[in-house]
Write an enzyme that holds these catalytic residues in place. Sequence first.
Site, PDB file in Angstrom:
ATOM      1  N   SER A  68      10.330  17.603 -39.898  1.00 49.97           N
ATOM      2  CA  SER A  68       9.298  16.692 -40.380  1.00 49.97           C
ATOM      3  C   SER A  68       9.292  15.459 -39.483  1.00 49.97           C
ATOM      4  O   SER A  68      10.082  15.345 -38.546  1.00 49.97           O
ATOM      5  CB  SER A  68       9.591  16.302 -41.821  1.00 49.97           C
ATOM      6  OG  SER A  68       8.578  15.498 -42.335  1.00 49.97           O
ATOM      7  N   LYS A  95      -2.867  12.957 -36.426  1.00 44.90           N
ATOM      8  CA  LYS A  95      -2.043  13.709 -37.370  1.00 44.90           C
ATOM      9  C   LYS A  95      -2.996  14.483 -38.283  1.00 44.90           C
ATOM     10  O   LYS A  95      -3.589  13.939 -39.208  1.00 44.90           O
ATOM     11  CB  LYS A  95      -1.157  12.770 -38.184  1.00 44.90           C
ATOM     12  CG  LYS A  95      -0.166  13.506 -39.082  1.00 44.90           C
ATOM     13  CD  LYS A  95       0.757  12.515 -39.798  1.00 44.90           C
ATOM     14  CE  LYS A  95       1.803  13.261 -40.626  1.00 44.90           C
ATOM     15  NZ  LYS A  95       1.188  14.086 -41.676  1.00 44.90           N
ATOM     16  N   GLU A 150      -1.136  23.032 -35.980  1.00 42.45           N
ATOM     17  CA  GLU A 150      -1.664  22.778 -37.320  1.00 42.45           C
ATOM     18  C   GLU A 150      -2.921  23.609 -37.540  1.00 42.45           C
ATOM     19  O   GLU A 150      -3.860  23.571 -36.739  1.00 42.45           O
ATOM     20  CB  GLU A 150      -1.996  21.292 -37.474  1.00 42.45           C
ATOM     21  CG  GLU A 150      -2.044  20.804 -38.888  1.00 42.45           C
ATOM     22  CD  GLU A 150      -0.688  20.384 -39.433  1.00 42.45           C
ATOM     23  OE1 GLU A 150      -0.597  20.119 -40.640  1.00 42.45           O
ATOM     24  OE2 GLU A 150       0.293  20.336 -38.655  1.00 42.45           O
ATOM     25  N   LYS A 192       4.821  10.279 -29.899  1.00 38.26           N
ATOM     26  CA  LYS A 192       6.030  10.940 -29.412  1.00 38.26           C
ATOM     27  C   LYS A 192       6.422  10.358 -28.055  1.00 38.26           C
ATOM     28  O   LYS A 192       5.550  10.089 -27.214  1.00 38.26           O
ATOM     29  CB  LYS A 192       5.794  12.443 -29.248  1.00 38.26           C
ATOM     30  CG  LYS A 192       5.357  13.154 -30.511  1.00 38.26           C
ATOM     31  CD  LYS A 192       5.019  14.609 -30.225  1.00 38.26           C
ATOM     32  CE  LYS A 192       4.560  15.329 -31.484  1.00 38.26           C
ATOM     33  NZ  LYS A 192       4.145  16.718 -31.215  1.00 38.26           N
TER      34      LYS A 192
END
Length: 701
Positions: A86, A124, A188, A313
């Site tokens: 996560s 996201k 995703e 990131k």
Amino acid sequence: MADISPEHAKQEIDSLRRQINHHNSLYHQFSAPEIPDVDYDRLFDRLVELETAFPQLLTPDSPTQRVGDKPLAGFTQVKHDVPMMSLAKVFNDSDLADFETRILKRLEIEDEDAEPPVYSCEPKIDGVAVSLLYEQGLLVRAATRGDGVTGEDITHNVRTIGSIPLRLGTGDSPERLEVPDRLEVRGEIYMTRSGFAAMNEEAERSEDGRTFVNPRNAASGALRQLDPRIAAKRPLRFFTYSALVKGTEGFSELNPSVPFTHSGILELLGQWGLPLNPERAVVSGYQACLAYANQLLAKRDQLDYEIDGAVIKVDNIRLQNELGSNARTPRWAMAYKFPAEEASTTVNDVEFQVGRTGTITPVARLEPVFVGGVTVSNATLHNMDEIERLGLRIGDRVILRRAGDVIPKIVSVVKGTSLKGTEGFTELNPSVPFTEITMLSTCPACDSPVEKDGDVLYRCTGGLICPAQRKESLRHFCSRAALDIEGLGEKLVEQLVDADMVKTVADVFTLNKEDLLSLERMGEKSADNLLAAIDKSRSTTLPRLLYGLGIREVGEATALSLATHFGSLEKLMQADQEALEQVADVGPIMAEHIAHFFANEENDKVIAQLRERGVTWPEHQAQSVSDELAGQTWVLTGTLETMTRDEARAALQALGAKVSGSVSKKTSCVVAGPGAGSKLDKANELGVKVIDEQGLIDLLS
């Protein structure tokens, strides 16, 4: 934590773990979450806080030591080669700065003049995290994240998603890297907003009429079907966000020329045919990350997929390896969360509001909650059928949704619980009574009887004696699309009606300076400005007047059609229902409403008073309907600089065109000014003709 003893901490920790495990099970195993993410995060963050303060109470089976819940028993279990972790979350600028500070400290970078870290940023996506395994370039397995170590095999459903390649491309030049023998891609799966809306429209027409709550739940449910034909019918898409080859360093081992960065690996994945999010970016330093997140938030409502934040990131893979991970999250990545579009709250009461035509609408009074970037304390319930559909009672805990500038909507009820305050999730609150919601028998504003009108609506029978209807009628009459009386807003209308200065819309033109100065917070300059605006509005047009009178079902377009067809108010007032039905877009029900309005003597008196008090409207001279525009559907978007939207709409309607608020395959043309967003994107996607403002001016002239 000095104010809580270890004994009380243990009790709360046990309670939190039970609740989190319960919600994990609902979300991961049954695709049926009871609470929105923001409430789950609050529970989880509280548990982390307590376990940090009382480390002796931390146990290996705590939800904080794992990512999700057990995989669904009906599917084959898949063990991930590398756990699917996560992401830790931040919610503000200072938290993001702290994230970078921790990175620099762990990398032992103390030089203030040193170059800041380079980050890879991307949206996201609010979807379902999955792992795709390719062997010799062929898709051989797809799995959900599950508990991070073991997921569910959903290959049969993933193969139906068109954006996921079944075979990866290998490149046609010696500089391009061949697809490795074993490649695990992570990303995703989501459902588009447009596809979700179309799917729900179809569901509403089905026998059971059951619709989906949001795109993420619909996507998750599709992937957990045993029959792949169901998933094939859903508008599912995929974005790649990472990949593994022989572990994290596999790309470098295969070919040293590949940039050993996260962004470089993504580019390579894109060359092989895997879909990448076009909104991704590479920036330096946390301030640039913050700027990226703010830009992404500004366009959130224009995207055809739901996002709940930005993923940040460290771009350099070697630095990622050096930073490492803790029990459940990598130290080199962070999710910058946006204001939640869903939140849960309690219905404290339900009140009934009276509209300008007497329609009585139930409105929920809520425990204030921050959702979609604003604090919401009220939500319309539309009608009693909606209350019955939700199964709503006063005292219920509900899920509230507010996306962009959309009016807040209660989407579901958390059944069987009434939870108190921010910390109410740790214990049920039996003191909040549950009360059934029933329609009033008399109007809350004037005590006149309430009658049912049709299958759904209820109306007050008080008419002009009802002060609530007077206020709404006056607001409508003064609105921009009607007589456009600037300065006569909601609060002033309230004062004028409450002081009994205005009984009908015609009384607006009897107001004088002495009347206005007697009102609270009304100064001389404001009074003069308002009287000037009232005087200016005396000269209007027949379409504006008809719209402003507030005839049931008569909007701007119908008011224009009536004015064009009859030319004068006198001819319209003399028309019977049969004659009214000859007007374009006027059906039997609307014709009945119009005929009933002009048959009412009180309404005739108001029109006569308007004339007596200097309000004028010339006969309507319709422009010749354009053969080119007649029957076409146009859409206006963005900012128009030489005319207002209302003027452009009126000009197009006068030439026979219809003006819509949304783009579809039936749209003939879109007029796009500066700042055009999702409507322009949709037009380009559908191949609809687009012109700028100058093109519209040239056409009109």
